[in-house]
Enzyme design. Structure first.
Site, mmCIF file in Angstrom:
data_model
loop_
_atom_site.group_PDB
_atom_site.id
_atom_site.type_symbol
_atom_site.label_atom_id
_atom_site.label_comp_id
_atom_site.label_asym_id
_atom_site.label_seq_id
_atom_site.Cartn_x
_atom_site.Cartn_y
_atom_site.Cartn_z
ATOM 1 N N ARG A 60 0.834 -1.233 0.239
ATOM 2 C CA ARG A 60 0.196 0.058 0.010
ATOM 3 C C ARG A 60 0.798 1.156 0.053
ATOM 4 N NH1 ARG A 60 -1.739 0.986 4.722
ATOM 5 N NH2 ARG A 60 -2.797 -0.873 5.203
ATOM 6 N N TYR A 112 -15.473 19.683 -13.373
ATOM 7 C CA TYR A 112 -15.714 18.216 -13.604
ATOM 8 C C TYR A 112 -16.803 17.808 -12.812
ATOM 9 C CZ TYR A 112 -15.309 13.172 -13.851
ATOM 10 O OH TYR A 112 -15.573 11.689 -13.809
ATOM 11 N N ASP A 184 -6.438 21.095 -11.855
ATOM 12 C CA ASP A 184 -6.767 19.626 -12.634
ATOM 13 C C ASP A 184 -6.389 19.772 -14.175
ATOM 14 O OD1 ASP A 184 -8.125 17.496 -13.930
ATOM 15 O OD2 ASP A 184 -9.825 17.661 -12.662
ATOM 16 N N LYS A 209 -7.459 9.307 -18.550
ATOM 17 C CA LYS A 209 -7.669 9.936 -19.724
ATOM 18 C C LYS A 209 -6.572 10.063 -20.896
ATOM 19 C CE LYS A 209 -11.584 10.791 -17.601
ATOM 20 N NZ LYS A 209 -11.742 11.872 -16.843
HETATM 21 C C1 LIG Z 1 -12.239 11.954 -15.388
HETATM 22 C C2 LIG Z 1 -12.031 13.190 -14.780
HETATM 23 C C3 LIG Z 1 -11.618 13.185 -13.425
HETATM 24 C C4 LIG Z 1 -11.906 12.079 -12.579
HETATM 25 O O1 LIG Z 1 -11.059 11.091 -12.852
HETATM 26 P P1 LIG Z 1 -11.262 9.493 -12.649
HETATM 27 O O2 LIG Z 1 -10.062 8.762 -13.108
HETATM 28 O O3 LIG Z 1 -12.432 9.059 -13.621
HETATM 29 O O4 LIG Z 1 -11.501 9.256 -11.045
HETATM 30 C C5 LIG Z 1 -11.424 14.403 -12.659
HETATM 31 N N1 LIG Z 1 -11.102 15.392 -13.503
HETATM 32 C C6 LIG Z 1 -11.552 15.762 -14.775
HETATM 33 C C7 LIG Z 1 -11.298 17.131 -15.655
HETATM 34 C C8 LIG Z 1 -11.712 14.729 -15.579
HETATM 35 O O5 LIG Z 1 -12.021 14.258 -16.696
#
Ligand SMILES: *Cc1c(COP(=O)(O)O)cnc(C)c1O
Length: 393
Positions: A60, A112, A184, A209
């Site tokens: 972990r 988001y 982000d 992504k």
């Molecule tokens: C998908 C996404 C998230 C969340 O990420 P996960 O990997 O799905 O938990 C946060 N911010 C943005 C801009 C996203 O596109």
């Protein structure tokens, strides 16, 4: 524990983005010479004598596949440190745990959806207060700052209307008011934008992504330069358990090796499609920061290397049925949530990602009934254009 940016290559040389994407954090397997980092599928590590081990005690806390990934992730954002998490939301959750009851956060208003949900339906119950502010004029942030304000949470470009927020201007305010600036950076990817260089304290990614890039894994990441922030976040990761598994770490490490090449094609295809949509007789608005007339184009040009493959558009007349017709007629594009993979996706935010927002509020944010969002993939551009042409016919 400090993550070395490049272990195999000289530490005194700086390498380009593509070289780092392929090599940073990685070295041939010491026992076999395997060029690919092994998937260390283990929960624990044998100790020579109590407390005497090779830096790994329990998985972990640390796993060698994850360590390699973290070294690579740090290099991509020019960061001293990176931490990999089980998901983007797992990463964001740890950032919020830096705060205490009574603290306040100022966030981008079209955030988001999952971040908004976590802030309002999880952390608000623990006494953290969130203000949602259009940050297109960074100085608008100032009126929400008070003695309890601890953090700025910025997302740029925004989803789905592709507004661009000036990260350097936010950093100036954050420094002046002693706030932690979190960006982000999921939509841009580290190839297009490096928030730490612009003065941010923490960069967050949904590695699900563009970093992973193949729609086959859920993963998150945080990058930072500050020793204390790193220690606190590594502590939270180990204490709260949002650690990614070794197989997932391997998949993202492997995905990143082509990030720079994929991004070039995402950007190339994105531009062609944005230009095609703009002249299409059925299309009303096209949201893409690469257009010179985009309201934040100058900021985008200043802080991004290129403009990406995320595009939203609306239809003339704003008819829901017509938007549904387009969404169900595409053949190369797939109707799906998510973004950033090699395959092109089309989404209908009003009924999919943003369905939980009441209609008046949704429309005020520009998410009208006919708005469609594209994550342009890296297929042949002629096939993508032909697909949109037939779907809009
Ligand atoms: C998908 C996404 C998230 C969340 O990420 P996960 O990997 O799905 O938990 C946060 N911010 C943005 C801009 C996203 O596109």
């Amino acid at each position: 524990m400090q993550t070395k940016l490049i272990q195999r290559m000289s530490e005194n040389t700086t390498y380009g983005f593509g070289t780092n994407a392929i090599h940073a954090g990685q070295q041939p397997d010491p026992t076999t010479g395997a060029i690919m980092t092994p998937i260390y599928q283990t929960s624990t590590y044998v100790q020579e004598s109590p407390g005497k081990h090779k830096g790994y005690a329990y998985a972990r806390g640390k796993n060698p596949t994850r360590t390699a990934l973290e070294g690579c992730l740090a290099a991509l954002e020019n960061a001293k440190y990176a931490l990999a998490f089980a998901s983007g939301m797992g990463a964001a959750d740890s950032v919020m745990k830096l705060l205490r009851p009574g603290d306040e956060v100022i966030c981008t208003d079209d955030l988001y959806g999952g971040s908004y949900r976590m802030f309002e339906r999880v952390f608000a119950h623990f006494g953290i207060k969130y203000h949602y502010v259009s940050m297109q004029h960074a100085d608008d942030i100032r009126q929400y700052i008070n003695a309890n304000t601890k953090m700025l949470w910025v997302e740029t470009p925004t989803n789905p209307t592709m507004k661009v927020i000036d990260i350097a201007a936010c950093a100036t305010i954050a420094k002046e008011k002693n706030l932690i600036l979190v960006v982000d950076n999921t939509f841009a990817s580290p190839y297009l934008q490096n928030p730490l260089k612009l003065g941010a304290d923490i960069v967050m990614h949904s590695a699900t992504k563009y970093l992973g890039g193949h729609s086959d894994v859920i993963m998150g990441a945080l990058m930072m330069n500050d020793d204390k922030l790193y220690e606190q976040l590594a502590f939270l990761l180990n204490s709260c358990g949002a650690n990614p598994g070794p197989m997932d770490s391997f998949l993202v490490l492997r995905g990143i090796k082509t990030l720079h090449v994929r991004m070039e094609r995402h950007c190339f295809n994105g531009r062609k499609i944005a230009e095609f949509l703009k002249t299409h007789p059925k299309v009303d608005q096209v949201y893409w920061p690469g257009f010179p007339e985009h309201p934040n184009h100058d900021v985008a040009k200043k802080q991004m290397r290129d403009f990406g493959g995320m595009i939203s558009f609306t239809l003339k007349g704003d008819n829901l049925e017509e938007a549904f017709q387009v969404a169900s007629s595409v053949k190369v594009f797939s109707l799906a949530e998510s973004l950033g993979g090699v395959e092109s996706l089309l989404g209908h935010p009003a009924s999919m990602t943003h369905a939980s927002i009441p209609k008046p509020e949704r429309e005020r944010a520009g998410i009208t009934d006919s708005l469609l969002r594209l994550s342009v993939g890296i297929e042949d551009i002629d096939d993508l254009l032909a697909d949109l042409k037939q779907a809009l016919a």
